[in-house]
Design a protein around this motif. Sequence first.
Motif, PDB file in Angstrom:
ATOM      1  N   ASN B  13      -8.154  -1.419 -11.067  1.00 38.14           N
ATOM      2  CA  ASN B  13      -7.132  -1.690 -10.056  1.00 38.14           C
ATOM      3  C   ASN B  13      -5.735  -1.718 -10.679  1.00 38.14           C
ATOM      4  OD1 ASN B  13      -6.727  -2.668  -7.118  1.00 38.14           O
ATOM      5  ND2 ASN B  13      -5.509  -4.080  -8.360  1.00 38.14           N
ATOM      6  N   GLU B  14      -5.618  -2.329 -11.857  1.00 41.15           N
ATOM      7  CA  GLU B  14      -4.318  -2.396 -12.545  1.00 41.15           C
ATOM      8  C   GLU B  14      -3.788  -0.987 -12.828  1.00 41.15           C
ATOM      9  OE1 GLU B  14      -2.177  -4.940 -13.366  1.00 41.15           O
ATOM     10  OE2 GLU B  14      -3.549  -5.958 -12.001  1.00 41.15           O
ATOM     11  N   ASP B  15      -4.685  -0.107 -13.266  1.00 48.54           N
ATOM     12  CA  ASP B  15      -4.271   1.269 -13.590  1.00 48.54           C
ATOM     13  C   ASP B  15      -3.733   1.972 -12.340  1.00 48.54           C
ATOM     14  OD1 ASP B  15      -5.169   0.688 -16.097  1.00 48.54           O
ATOM     15  OD2 ASP B  15      -7.067   1.761 -15.903  1.00 48.54           O
ATOM     16  N   GLN B  16      -4.468   1.812 -11.237  1.00 48.87           N
ATOM     17  CA  GLN B  16      -4.037   2.434  -9.983  1.00 48.87           C
ATOM     18  C   GLN B  16      -2.740   1.803  -9.486  1.00 48.87           C
ATOM     19  OE1 GLN B  16      -5.484   5.127  -8.110  1.00 48.87           O
ATOM     20  NE2 GLN B  16      -3.504   4.922  -7.080  1.00 48.87           N
ATOM     21  N   ALA B  17      -2.603   0.491  -9.675  1.00 56.62           N
ATOM     22  CA  ALA B  17      -1.394  -0.211  -9.217  1.00 56.62           C
ATOM     23  C   ALA B  17      -0.167   0.342  -9.942  1.00 56.62           C
ATOM     24  CB  ALA B  17      -1.529  -1.717  -9.455  1.00 56.62           C
ATOM     25  N   ARG B  18      -0.336   0.637 -11.228  1.00 47.66           N
ATOM     26  CA  ARG B  18       0.784   1.185 -11.989  1.00 47.66           C
ATOM     27  C   ARG B  18       1.187   2.555 -11.414  1.00 47.66           C
ATOM     28  NH1 ARG B  18      -1.610   0.826 -16.841  1.00 47.66           N
ATOM     29  NH2 ARG B  18      -1.918  -1.404 -16.511  1.00 47.66           N
ATOM     30  N   MET B  19       0.183   3.356 -11.058  1.00 43.72           N
ATOM     31  CA  MET B  19       0.479   4.663 -10.446  1.00 43.72           C
ATOM     32  C   MET B  19       1.156   4.485  -9.090  1.00 43.72           C
ATOM     33  SD  MET B  19      -2.680   7.202 -11.463  1.00 43.72           S
ATOM     34  CE  MET B  19      -4.082   6.099 -11.313  1.00 43.72           C
ATOM     35  N   ASN B  20       0.683   3.514  -8.319  1.00 43.16           N
ATOM     36  CA  ASN B  20       1.312   3.245  -7.019  1.00 43.16           C
ATOM     37  C   ASN B  20       2.793   2.902  -7.189  1.00 43.16           C
ATOM     38  OD1 ASN B  20      -1.249   3.487  -5.979  1.00 43.16           O
ATOM     39  ND2 ASN B  20      -1.370   1.415  -5.136  1.00 43.16           N
ATOM     40  N   HIS B  21       3.074   2.076  -8.187  1.00 44.20           N
ATOM     41  CA  HIS B  21       4.454   1.626  -8.382  1.00 44.20           C
ATOM     42  C   HIS B  21       5.372   2.831  -8.625  1.00 44.20           C
ATOM     43  CE1 HIS B  21       7.322  -1.595  -8.841  1.00 44.20           C
ATOM     44  NE2 HIS B  21       7.840  -0.967  -9.891  1.00 44.20           N
ATOM     45  N   GLU B  22       4.884   3.776  -9.404  1.00 43.57           N
ATOM     46  CA  GLU B  22       5.618   5.040  -9.609  1.00 43.57           C
ATOM     47  C   GLU B  22       5.820   5.755  -8.282  1.00 43.57           C
ATOM     48  OE1 GLU B  22       6.577   6.973 -12.514  1.00 43.57           O
ATOM     49  OE2 GLU B  22       6.567   4.940 -13.372  1.00 43.57           O
ATOM     50  N   MET B  23       4.719   5.868  -7.535  1.00 42.91           N
ATOM     51  CA  MET B  23       4.727   6.602  -6.275  1.00 42.91           C
ATOM     52  C   MET B  23       5.704   5.975  -5.266  1.00 42.91           C
ATOM     53  SD  MET B  23       1.434   7.148  -3.744  1.00 42.91           S
ATOM     54  CE  MET B  23       1.262   5.373  -3.527  1.00 42.91           C
ATOM     55  N   PHE B  24       5.813   4.648  -5.278  1.00 46.16           N
ATOM     56  CA  PHE B  24       6.680   3.977  -4.299  1.00 46.16           C
ATOM     57  C   PHE B  24       8.157   4.310  -4.539  1.00 46.16           C
ATOM     58  CE2 PHE B  24       3.211   0.520  -3.902  1.00 46.16           C
ATOM     59  CZ  PHE B  24       2.634   1.172  -2.835  1.00 46.16           C
ATOM     60  N   GLY B  25       8.485   4.705  -5.760  1.00 50.96           N
ATOM     61  CA  GLY B  25       9.834   5.185  -6.052  1.00 50.96           C
ATOM     62  C   GLY B  25      10.914   4.189  -5.681  1.00 50.96           C
ATOM     63  N   ASN B  26      11.850   4.608  -4.829  1.00 46.48           N
ATOM     64  CA  ASN B  26      12.999   3.763  -4.463  1.00 46.48           C
ATOM     65  C   ASN B  26      12.685   2.735  -3.386  1.00 46.48           C
ATOM     66  OD1 ASN B  26      14.753   5.112  -6.200  1.00 46.48           O
ATOM     67  ND2 ASN B  26      15.082   6.730  -4.655  1.00 46.48           N
ATOM     68  N   THR B  27      11.487   2.802  -2.839  1.00 46.06           N
ATOM     69  CA  THR B  27      11.149   1.911  -1.726  1.00 46.06           C
ATOM     70  C   THR B  27      10.787   0.512  -2.241  1.00 46.06           C
ATOM     71  OG1 THR B  27      10.228   3.824  -0.569  1.00 46.06           O
ATOM     72  CG2 THR B  27       9.644   1.647   0.294  1.00 46.06           C
ATOM     73  N   LEU B 127      -1.050  -4.286  -6.011  1.00 50.37           N
ATOM     74  CA  LEU B 127      -1.078  -3.039  -5.246  1.00 50.37           C
ATOM     75  C   LEU B 127       0.022  -2.090  -5.724  1.00 50.37           C
ATOM     76  CD1 LEU B 127      -1.564  -4.637  -1.709  1.00 50.37           C
ATOM     77  CD2 LEU B 127      -3.316  -4.034  -3.406  1.00 50.37           C
ATOM     78  N   GLY B 128       0.774  -2.522  -6.731  1.00 52.01           N
ATOM     79  CA  GLY B 128       1.927  -1.751  -7.183  1.00 52.01           C
ATOM     80  C   GLY B 128       3.207  -2.207  -6.497  1.00 52.01           C
ATOM     81  N   GLU B 129       3.139  -3.328  -5.827  1.00 54.18           N
ATOM     82  CA  GLU B 129       4.277  -3.852  -5.055  1.00 54.18           C
ATOM     83  C   GLU B 129       5.367  -4.389  -5.991  1.00 54.18           C
ATOM     84  OE1 GLU B 129       1.307  -5.293  -5.290  1.00 54.18           O
ATOM     85  OE2 GLU B 129       1.587  -7.400  -5.839  1.00 54.18           O
ATOM     86  N   ASP B 130       6.556  -4.598  -5.417  1.00 55.61           N
ATOM     87  CA  ASP B 130       7.622  -5.255  -6.176  1.00 55.61           C
ATOM     88  C   ASP B 130       7.461  -6.766  -6.152  1.00 55.61           C
ATOM     89  OD1 ASP B 130       9.458  -2.999  -6.931  1.00 55.61           O
ATOM     90  OD2 ASP B 130       9.295  -2.664  -4.774  1.00 55.61           O
ATOM     91  N   ALA B 131       6.925  -7.304  -5.061  1.00 54.92           N
ATOM     92  CA  ALA B 131       6.779  -8.759  -4.973  1.00 54.92           C
ATOM     93  C   ALA B 131       5.637  -9.135  -4.037  1.00 54.92           C
ATOM     94  CB  ALA B 131       8.083  -9.390  -4.466  1.00 54.92           C
ATOM     95  N   LYS B 132       4.885 -10.146  -4.458  1.00 54.25           N
ATOM     96  CA  LYS B 132       3.941 -10.790  -3.546  1.00 54.25           C
ATOM     97  C   LYS B 132       4.686 -11.932  -2.854  1.00 54.25           C
ATOM     98  CE  LYS B 132      -0.243  -9.923  -6.272  1.00 54.25           C
ATOM     99  NZ  LYS B 132       0.397  -9.227  -7.417  1.00 54.25           N
ATOM    100  N   ILE B 133       4.437 -12.092  -1.555  1.00 60.48           N
ATOM    101  CA  ILE B 133       5.025 -13.184  -0.783  1.00 60.48           C
ATOM    102  C   ILE B 133       3.879 -14.090  -0.343  1.00 60.48           C
ATOM    103  CG2 ILE B 133       6.523 -13.780   1.160  1.00 60.48           C
ATOM    104  CD1 ILE B 133       7.739 -11.669  -0.786  1.00 60.48           C
ATOM    105  N   ALA B 134       3.926 -15.345  -0.734  1.00 55.59           N
ATOM    106  CA  ALA B 134       2.903 -16.300  -0.309  1.00 55.59           C
ATOM    107  C   ALA B 134       3.308 -16.917   1.016  1.00 55.59           C
ATOM    108  CB  ALA B 134       2.730 -17.402  -1.358  1.00 55.59           C
ATOM    109  N   VAL B 135       2.392 -16.915   1.987  1.00 57.52           N
ATOM    110  CA  VAL B 135       2.662 -17.566   3.271  1.00 57.52           C
ATOM    111  C   VAL B 135       1.644 -18.691   3.459  1.00 57.52           C
ATOM    112  CG1 VAL B 135       2.898 -17.281   5.759  1.00 57.52           C
ATOM    113  CG2 VAL B 135       3.468 -15.371   4.229  1.00 57.52           C
TER     114      VAL B 135
END
Lengths: 219, 219
Positions: B13-27, B127-135
């Motif tokens: 999952n970590e490996d895929q998350a790193r790829m996702n982060h690249e893919m998300f680009g400027n978003t 998930l490759g996100e910039d931030a997790k938000i706890a609710v």
Amino acid sequence: MKIHMEQEILQENEDQARMNHEMFGNTLVLNLIGSPGCGKTTILEKTLDALAGEFRIGVIEGDIYTAKDAERIEKKNIPVVQCNTAGGCHLSAGITAKAAEDLPLADLDILFIENVGNLVCPAEFDLGEDAKIAVLSTVEGDDKPAKYPLLFQEAKAVILNKWDLMPYTNFDGDSAEHDISALNGDAPIIRMTAASGEGIERWLEWIRVQAAAKREQDS
Amino acid sequence: MKIHMEQEILQENEDQARMNHEMFGNTLVLNLIGSPGCGKTTILEKTLDALAGEFRIGVIEGDIYTAKDAERIEKKNIPVVQCNTAGGCHLSAGITAKAAEDLPLADLDILFIENVGNLVCPAEFDLGEDAKIAVLSTVEGDDKPAKYPLLFQEAKAVILNKWDLMPYTNFDGDSAEHDISALNGDAPIIRMTAASGEGIERWLEWIRVQAAAKREQDS
């Protein structure tokens, strides 16, 4: 591959759950499952207050960390064991078996297991219990049975807790009960406000019937 | 053995998350995590109402079953993809990558991901996100940060929702905030009643700052 591994874990758990069920013997075992904060510990406290003179009761408290819930239950002067899963999101049959070793099982009429607060994973893992109890609080929303169906399918009874807070939410009790009945026509749906004790009588009566059936079955 | 398998899954999952982060680009990608019924979808609805004119926004809705949440978000006329995990208790980086393929990523300033309702497992899976938000909603109880620490440690912001219901609970706001700060001194703690919109301004401001930082970082 992931699915294969998950099936292995689940199969291993099923095998241990069958052994647990043997080990539990004459004791009625009820496994309480629901989201964090749905009121499982409060339901347990009120149930112990009401039934402690009538049955010999023990409790296994499942949490990821802390012994906060076990400390609450200990005040009731009944045998209680805290299991910490250290990150794990549900109790397993193996963890439960180890915890049960520290309880005087042969002397118990009823063993309550409070699972880790989670509406999802605990429903997948049998612990060898006689019945899973689903707890949903009104503040969580009436869409939850449809969104998280497994627990409601597996449960032998469903408690709709925090009924007193319903006026402050958009929870539609009839809609929730309709969805639950569609998933599971057999489980009674018990409206309750555990904090005040309102509605608890029907739950106590359900437990008494289960305990009598268990004695019957094992004699 | 179980731990080994879990580590393999997490590593994959970590490996895929790193790829996702690249893919998300400027978003800017924000991953909303909390118990069933803590108010994630309502927070999202109010946030979209407030920010839709200011940013180009997309949403990935994670649920075990049903498209109820995506249907709510779709009414806001923004691109939304529903992921159903069919039993899985959290989104994974792989599921997220597949969902993102159906979104016009290059045209989005912000992507919100609403995770499966679960205070436990989603915190373990990047998930490759910039931030997790706890609710966390007040009706869940102030003991939850100590009992479910991982999410609060990982979060870049914490929302205490359903603040209006606090008078009907025994939730101690100071105690909860104390426990959260002990786990995570950096995350702002935002008191909110998403249903009425009260307290949402601080959350919107936090998002604006993150979006500006992301633009800065990527330019």
